[in-house]
Write a protein that holds these residues in place. Structure first.
Motif, PDB file in Angstrom:
ATOM      1  N   THR A 124       1.145  -1.298  -0.068  1.00  0.00           N
ATOM      2  CA  THR A 124       0.269  -0.230  -0.230  1.00  0.00           C
ATOM      3  C   THR A 124       0.792   1.560   0.081  1.00  0.00           C
ATOM      4  OG1 THR A 124      -2.359  -0.954   1.085  1.00  0.00           O
ATOM      5  CG2 THR A 124      -2.013   1.231   1.015  1.00  0.00           C
ATOM      6  N   ALA A 125       1.752   1.375   1.337  1.00  0.00           N
ATOM      7  CA  ALA A 125       2.853   2.561   0.682  1.00  0.00           C
ATOM      8  C   ALA A 125       3.578   2.941  -0.327  1.00  0.00           C
ATOM      9  CB  ALA A 125       3.597   2.125   1.847  1.00  0.00           C
ATOM     10  N   SER A 126       4.510   1.861  -1.591  1.00  0.00           N
ATOM     11  CA  SER A 126       4.836   2.556  -2.545  1.00  0.00           C
ATOM     12  C   SER A 126       3.291   2.449  -3.822  1.00  0.00           C
ATOM     13  CB  SER A 126       4.933   0.430  -2.855  1.00  0.00           C
ATOM     14  OG  SER A 126       5.841   0.131  -1.719  1.00  0.00           O
ATOM     15  N   ALA A 127       2.099   1.493  -3.325  1.00  0.00           N
ATOM     16  CA  ALA A 127       0.881   2.407  -4.379  1.00  0.00           C
ATOM     17  C   ALA A 127       0.632   3.622  -4.044  1.00  0.00           C
ATOM     18  CB  ALA A 127       0.053   1.673  -4.492  1.00  0.00           C
ATOM     19  N   ILE A 128       0.624   4.049  -2.889  1.00  0.00           N
ATOM     20  CA  ILE A 128       0.292   5.850  -2.689  1.00  0.00           C
ATOM     21  C   ILE A 128       1.800   6.309  -3.324  1.00  0.00           C
ATOM     22  CG2 ILE A 128       0.613   7.371  -0.729  1.00  0.00           C
ATOM     23  CD1 ILE A 128      -0.622   5.214   1.254  1.00  0.00           C
ATOM     24  N   GLN A 129       2.763   6.263  -3.236  1.00  0.00           N
ATOM     25  CA  GLN A 129       3.590   6.934  -3.671  1.00  0.00           C
ATOM     26  C   GLN A 129       3.547   7.166  -5.046  1.00  0.00           C
ATOM     27  OE1 GLN A 129       7.184   4.983  -2.042  1.00  0.00           O
ATOM     28  NE2 GLN A 129       7.887   6.318  -1.404  1.00  0.00           N
ATOM     29  N   GLY A 130       3.291   6.084  -6.054  1.00  0.00           N
ATOM     30  CA  GLY A 130       3.272   5.958  -7.110  1.00  0.00           C
ATOM     31  C   GLY A 130       1.874   6.834  -7.991  1.00  0.00           C
ATOM     32  N   LYS A 131       0.648   6.911  -7.487  1.00  0.00           N
ATOM     33  CA  LYS A 131      -1.137   7.673  -7.027  1.00  0.00           C
ATOM     34  C   LYS A 131      -0.478   9.533  -6.838  1.00  0.00           C
ATOM     35  CE  LYS A 131      -5.641   8.232  -5.325  1.00  0.00           C
ATOM     36  NZ  LYS A 131      -5.628   9.021  -6.628  1.00  0.00           N
ATOM     37  N   ILE A 132       0.683   9.626  -6.066  1.00  0.00           N
ATOM     38  CA  ILE A 132       1.057  10.959  -5.757  1.00  0.00           C
ATOM     39  C   ILE A 132       1.699  11.960  -6.619  1.00  0.00           C
ATOM     40  CG2 ILE A 132       2.642  12.680  -4.065  1.00  0.00           C
ATOM     41  CD1 ILE A 132       2.301  10.814  -2.208  1.00  0.00           C
ATOM     42  N   THR A 133       2.731  10.817  -7.070  1.00  0.00           N
ATOM     43  CA  THR A 133       3.353  11.455  -8.683  1.00  0.00           C
ATOM     44  C   THR A 133       2.310  10.983  -9.839  1.00  0.00           C
ATOM     45  OG1 THR A 133       5.017  10.454  -7.307  1.00  0.00           O
ATOM     46  CG2 THR A 133       5.731  10.673  -9.859  1.00  0.00           C
ATOM     47  N   ARG A 134       1.690  10.676  -9.892  1.00  0.00           N
ATOM     48  CA  ARG A 134       0.708   9.284 -10.969  1.00  0.00           C
ATOM     49  C   ARG A 134      -0.291  11.104 -11.190  1.00  0.00           C
ATOM     50  NH1 ARG A 134      -0.973   5.746  -9.932  1.00  0.00           N
ATOM     51  NH2 ARG A 134       0.354   4.366 -10.730  1.00  0.00           N
ATOM     52  N   ASP A 135      -0.697  10.960 -10.296  1.00  0.00           N
ATOM     53  CA  ASP A 135      -1.966  12.144  -9.804  1.00  0.00           C
ATOM     54  C   ASP A 135      -0.976  13.549 -10.116  1.00  0.00           C
ATOM     55  OD1 ASP A 135      -3.942  10.448  -9.432  1.00  0.00           O
ATOM     56  OD2 ASP A 135      -3.852  10.973  -7.478  1.00  0.00           O
ATOM     57  N   TRP A 136      -0.270  14.391  -9.354  1.00  0.00           N
ATOM     58  CA  TRP A 136       0.464  15.077  -9.623  1.00  0.00           C
ATOM     59  C   TRP A 136       0.865  15.851 -11.443  1.00  0.00           C
ATOM     60  CZ3 TRP A 136       6.333  15.834 -10.428  1.00  0.00           C
ATOM     61  CH2 TRP A 136       6.610  17.405 -10.792  1.00  0.00           C
ATOM     62  N   SER A 137       1.102  14.493 -11.950  1.00  0.00           N
ATOM     63  CA  SER A 137       1.581  14.435 -13.141  1.00  0.00           C
ATOM     64  C   SER A 137       0.961  14.995 -13.661  1.00  0.00           C
ATOM     65  CB  SER A 137       2.814  13.312 -13.194  1.00  0.00           C
ATOM     66  OG  SER A 137       3.995  13.416 -13.349  1.00  0.00           O
ATOM     67  N   GLU A 189      -2.188  16.298 -12.733  1.00  0.00           N
ATOM     68  CA  GLU A 189      -2.958  17.557 -12.884  1.00  0.00           C
ATOM     69  C   GLU A 189      -1.426  18.964 -13.620  1.00  0.00           C
ATOM     70  OE1 GLU A 189      -2.647  20.985  -8.554  1.00  0.00           O
ATOM     71  OE2 GLU A 189      -2.114  18.010  -8.357  1.00  0.00           O
ATOM     72  N   HIS A 190      -0.647  18.745 -13.674  1.00  0.00           N
ATOM     73  CA  HIS A 190       0.522  19.978 -14.638  1.00  0.00           C
ATOM     74  C   HIS A 190       0.650  19.072 -16.110  1.00  0.00           C
ATOM     75  CE1 HIS A 190       1.433  21.863 -10.565  1.00  0.00           C
ATOM     76  NE2 HIS A 190       0.955  20.948 -10.226  1.00  0.00           N
ATOM     77  N   GLY A 191       0.012  18.346 -16.176  1.00  0.00           N
ATOM     78  CA  GLY A 191       0.310  17.654 -17.691  1.00  0.00           C
ATOM     79  C   GLY A 191       1.824  18.116 -17.875  1.00  0.00           C
ATOM     80  N   ILE A 192       3.142  17.179 -17.447  1.00  0.00           N
ATOM     81  CA  ILE A 192       4.049  16.105 -17.431  1.00  0.00           C
ATOM     82  C   ILE A 192       3.684  15.109 -17.882  1.00  0.00           C
ATOM     83  CG2 ILE A 192       6.012  15.438 -15.843  1.00  0.00           C
ATOM     84  CD1 ILE A 192       4.626  17.889 -13.695  1.00  0.00           C
ATOM     85  N   GLU A 193       4.662  14.338 -18.938  1.00  0.00           N
ATOM     86  CA  GLU A 193       4.713  13.620 -18.929  1.00  0.00           C
ATOM     87  C   GLU A 193       4.985  12.378 -18.444  1.00  0.00           C
ATOM     88  OE1 GLU A 193       6.676  11.059 -23.359  1.00  0.00           O
ATOM     89  OE2 GLU A 193       6.735  12.998 -23.034  1.00  0.00           O
ATOM     90  N   PHE A 194       3.924  11.115 -18.214  1.00  0.00           N
ATOM     91  CA  PHE A 194       4.345  10.205 -17.161  1.00  0.00           C
ATOM     92  C   PHE A 194       4.392   8.746 -17.182  1.00  0.00           C
ATOM     93  CE2 PHE A 194       1.659   7.213 -13.908  1.00  0.00           C
ATOM     94  CZ  PHE A 194       3.720   7.769 -13.160  1.00  0.00           C
ATOM     95  N   LEU A 195       5.064   8.040 -17.147  1.00  0.00           N
ATOM     96  CA  LEU A 195       5.284   6.796 -17.717  1.00  0.00           C
ATOM     97  C   LEU A 195       5.129   5.432 -16.756  1.00  0.00           C
ATOM     98  CD1 LEU A 195       8.921   6.500 -19.622  1.00  0.00           C
ATOM     99  CD2 LEU A 195       6.895   7.281 -20.683  1.00  0.00           C
ATOM    100  N   ASP A 196       3.973   5.315 -16.727  1.00  0.00           N
ATOM    101  CA  ASP A 196       2.909   4.578 -15.499  1.00  0.00           C
ATOM    102  C   ASP A 196       3.888   2.715 -16.355  1.00  0.00           C
ATOM    103  OD1 ASP A 196       2.048   3.679 -13.790  1.00  0.00           O
ATOM    104  OD2 ASP A 196      -0.056   5.199 -14.878  1.00  0.00           O
ATOM    105  N   VAL A 197       3.458   2.460 -15.560  1.00  0.00           N
ATOM    106  CA  VAL A 197       3.648   0.696 -15.475  1.00  0.00           C
ATOM    107  C   VAL A 197       3.319   0.506 -16.569  1.00  0.00           C
ATOM    108  CG1 VAL A 197       2.888  -1.592 -14.183  1.00  0.00           C
ATOM    109  CG2 VAL A 197       3.349   0.377 -12.450  1.00  0.00           C
ATOM    110  N   GLY A 198       3.806  -0.936 -17.151  1.00  0.00           N
ATOM    111  CA  GLY A 198       3.523  -0.786 -18.547  1.00  0.00           C
ATOM    112  C   GLY A 198       3.701  -0.483 -18.947  1.00  0.00           C
ATOM    113  N   ARG A 199       4.063   0.735 -19.389  1.00  0.00           N
ATOM    114  CA  ARG A 199       4.810   1.245 -20.438  1.00  0.00           C
ATOM    115  C   ARG A 199       6.409   2.731 -20.536  1.00  0.00           C
ATOM    116  NH1 ARG A 199       0.228   1.833 -20.155  1.00  0.00           N
ATOM    117  NH2 ARG A 199      -0.177   3.844 -18.400  1.00  0.00           N
ATOM    118  N   ASN A 200       7.312   1.610 -19.443  1.00  0.00           N
ATOM    119  CA  ASN A 200       7.964   2.113 -18.595  1.00  0.00           C
ATOM    120  C   ASN A 200       9.747   1.130 -18.755  1.00  0.00           C
ATOM    121  OD1 ASN A 200       6.972   0.680 -17.014  1.00  0.00           O
ATOM    122  ND2 ASN A 200       7.200   1.231 -14.895  1.00  0.00           N
ATOM    123  N   GLY A 201      10.087   2.357 -17.182  1.00  0.00           N
ATOM    124  CA  GLY A 201      11.769   1.150 -17.290  1.00  0.00           C
ATOM    125  C   GLY A 201      12.718   2.334 -16.353  1.00  0.00           C
ATOM    126  N   VAL A 202      13.593   1.297 -16.098  1.00  0.00           N
ATOM    127  CA  VAL A 202      14.482   1.992 -14.956  1.00  0.00           C
ATOM    128  C   VAL A 202      14.627   3.399 -15.750  1.00  0.00           C
ATOM    129  CG1 VAL A 202      16.391   1.962 -13.232  1.00  0.00           C
ATOM    130  CG2 VAL A 202      15.270  -0.167 -14.013  1.00  0.00           C
TER     131      VAL A 202
END
Length: 651
Positions: A71-84, A86-99
């Motif tokens: 849950t804690a990791s999921a919260i970190q992802g959600k904070i970053t995802r929602d903020w991106s 909100e500001h129109g920032i390109e965001f690579l989510d699970v399945g479309r991402n990488g290191v």
């Protein structure tokens, strides 16, 4: 006198220089991931300054824990995802991402001459593309997101030439391990390592990124390489989208290269012709020897992946060695293979590499940082030994009380086959290399148009929301930790990095450091920590200063500090006191229970007699550092600076 590439890039981005040599630089990029960015987002929101300087110059992704493990990791992802969003920032989510350090150049989010920062120490990787990129702490990420500025400490430039003929069984990883062993883990602190020589010229971009990636393990701020056809060809699918005159643009990129008469702080020449495959043997990237010295040592796990060696050329070599060695790994080991990005996974799938690994008995994961820092997907148990293609072997790095040997993908693969540490054979590696694809790869940019409307923040108005504070008192009870190279993983283990409540880090402060149980309560009763050399080395994670502060420690005294850690402390209004080693040794010998700290005078003192006679020692502290500490950190300072620069027409 000619100029270095570093000097040329700085000249293009410098907007203010400070008395201590620090440089305020305009940023081309701020990259974000879900471990170090959420706390910056939360802090911006708490301060009422959740603004960004340019959403098109900010890129975000999930990469460290992919997908979320709790849950804690999921919260970190959600904070970053929602903020991106909100500001129109390109965001690579699970399945479309990488290191991150594999996906950033893959997407073309770097160009020669750029400056970029990220809350990740291995951001130095992207200097392989003729750029200046560096890892920073969360507060400096926050400052960069708001203002588009970064204050870089003064830097030396060290030139490293790799010349000679590279043996078939020696790879980029072996070269950088050899260098770190030669100059030490703090041999390039507050310096840029500029890599060159015939070996670098002939090396693929994958290999160059491996070397630049581990520059930080020698203490360097960044690793940089000259621009050539390989650089431009790799980035061309992205570069071609944003330039109108290709010939002119290419000429300008080539002009970034260091002049032939450039002056360097130091020049290091390494002849690679007689080098042997290398491996680490202790708990430092600088403890390196020939693989043959450890032949036959029992291994429990092999790990092939990470931002250092999870690229397609690494997977090709590892798969080729396994296939041409009979196609099976030893039943005495487990082998975890992690392609560094989703695109690399797809490439490996098309080329049949995934099938080779799977049939050999390997576990193949999607892209994640996971086990590299001991968070998920391959953590080892106490007493276990792992041969890994990652970049750090600090105590507890991949699991508490485990041992990590850093090595090339070739050494890792043949070790997986044999079940014990094994040197890859020279001729055999040559045959494998001749049997696999050798294309250098190119960037694969997304269809993102960078069309988010840019509304420059009103920094003058934001200034009114910043509450200035006063420097706290750093004097108090001292706790003594007579250890060198106490790294950020020991200060706060990676398994706790999924927390977003700073106070919780204090409960686990220095949990993996060797502190007797009976002494641990004293840590939480102290305000000052006295430690050995190179304190705070390793990751850029700001969680380390947060953990110390939450435990009550506001000041650390040591002979030397890692650059990022020291910056992170000051950015949080905390203090690093650098003293000569003999003075620190004196403190360890006398162990005064209390130490007085005078920030303004740059002096510490302690009682040496019952009558109150005192010993004193001076320490360096610049006016800029004092100003940050007086204001309780750097956010307010940077917004004030941005407001001034706007007024001067420089921002």
């Amino acid at each position: 006198m000619g100029k270095t590439m570093f000097a040329k890039i700085i000249a293009r981005h410098l907007v203010r220089k400070f008395a201590d040599g620090g440089m305020a630089l305009k940023l081309d990029w701020v990259w974000c991931h879900e471990i170090t960015t959420p706390n910056a987002i939360l802090d911006m929101r708490e301060r009422g300054i959740d603004v960004v300087f340019n959403p098109n110059k900010i890129k975000a992704m999930i990469d460290h824990v992919n997908p979320a493990k709790d849950t804690a990791s999921a919260i970190q992802g959600k904070i970053t995802r929602d903020w991106s969003r909100e500001h129109g920032i390109e965001f690579l989510d699970v399945g479309r991402n990488g290191v991150c350090h594999a996906v950033i150049p893959e997407k073309g989010w770097i160009s020669p001459g750029d400056i970029g920062i990220m809350g990740d120490s291995h951001t130095c990787t992207h200097g392989a593309f003729g750029a200046f990129t560096a890892g920073v702490g969360t507060t400096e990420v926050e400052n960069g997101l708001i203002t588009g500025l970064w204050i870089c400490p003064p830097q030396k430039v060290i030139r490293v030439n790799f010349n000679g003929v590279l043996p078939e069984n020696v790879f980029a990883k072996d070269l950088i391990l050899t260098l770190i062993n030669k100059i030490g883990v703090k041999g390039a602190t507050n310096a840029v390592l500029e890599f060159g020589g015939i070996v670098i010229s002939e090396m693929s971009m994958d290999g160059r990124m491996t070397i630049a990636n581990m520059a930080v393990e020698a203490g360097a701020t960044s690793g940089m390489m000259m621009v050539d056809d390989k650089t431009i060809n790799y980035l061309w699918p992205a570069l071609s989208r944003k330039i109108n005159s290709p010939r002119k643009a290419i000429d300008e990129m080539l002009e970034l290269n260091s002049d032939s008469d450039a002056e360097y702080y130091r020049v290091i020449d390494i002849d690679v012709s007689d080098l042997l495959p290398a491996i680490t043997y202790g708990y430092s990237p600088g403890e390196v020897d020939a693989v043959s010295r450890f032949s036959g040592k029992k291994v429990d796990q092999v790990y092939i992946g990470s931002c250092t060696n999870g690229r397609i050329s690494d997977l090709r070599m590892a798969a080729g060695i396994i296939k041409m060695s009979g196609g099976m790994i030893s039943d005495k080991v487990r082998c975890v293979v992690v392609p560094a990005t989703q695109h690399i996974y797809e490439q490996a799938l098309k080329e049949g590499l995934i099938e080779i690994f799977a049939k050999a008995g390997c576990y193949v994961s999607g892209p994640t940082c996971g086990a590299c820092l001991g968070m998920s997907c391959g953590v080892i148990a106490p007493g276990e030994v792992c041969v890994s293609t990652t970049n750090r072997n600090f105590p507890g790095r991949m699991g508490r009380d485990g041992m990590v040997h850093l090595a090339s993908p070739a050494t890792a693969a043949i070790t997986a086959v044999k079940g014990v540490i094994t040197e890859p054979d020279h001729d055999f590696c040559g045959r494998v290399a001749n049997s696999i694809l050798a294309d250098d790869g190119v960037a694969h940019p997304t269809s993102w148009k960078n069309g988010t409307k840019v509304e420059k923040p009103d920094y003058a108005k934001l200034r009114a929301r910043i509450v200035s504070g006063k420097a706290g008192d750093f004097s108090g009870t001292a706790f003594y930790l007579p250890k060198n190279n106490v790294d950020t993983d020991q200060i706060i283990p990676a398994k706790y990095l999924n927390q977003t409540d700073k106070a919780k880090f204090g409960e686990h402060c220095l949990e993996d450091a060797v502190i007797p149980v009976k002494d641990r309560p004293k840590l939480y009763q102290s305000r000052i920590l006295v430690a050995g050399e190179n304190f705070g080395c390793g990751s850029s994670r700001e969680h380390a200063p947060w953990a110390l502060e939450a435990a009550g420690i506001r000041c650390v005294i040591a002979p030397s500090f890692a650059r990022i850690f020291e910056n992170n402390m000051i950015a949080n209004g905390l203090l690093c006191v650098v003293l000569p080693k003999e003075k620190v040794d004196e403190l360890f010998k006398k162990r005064p229970p209390k130490i007085a700290v005078c920030l303004e005078e740059g002096e510490i003192s302690w009682d040496i007699t019952m009558s109150g006679s005192k010993a004193r020692a001076k320490f360096p502290v610049s006016d800029y550092q004092k100003e940050l500490i007086r204001n309780g950190g750097s956010v307010g300072y940077m917004i004030n600076l941005a407001s001034e620069l706007v007024g001067e027409g420089k921002l």
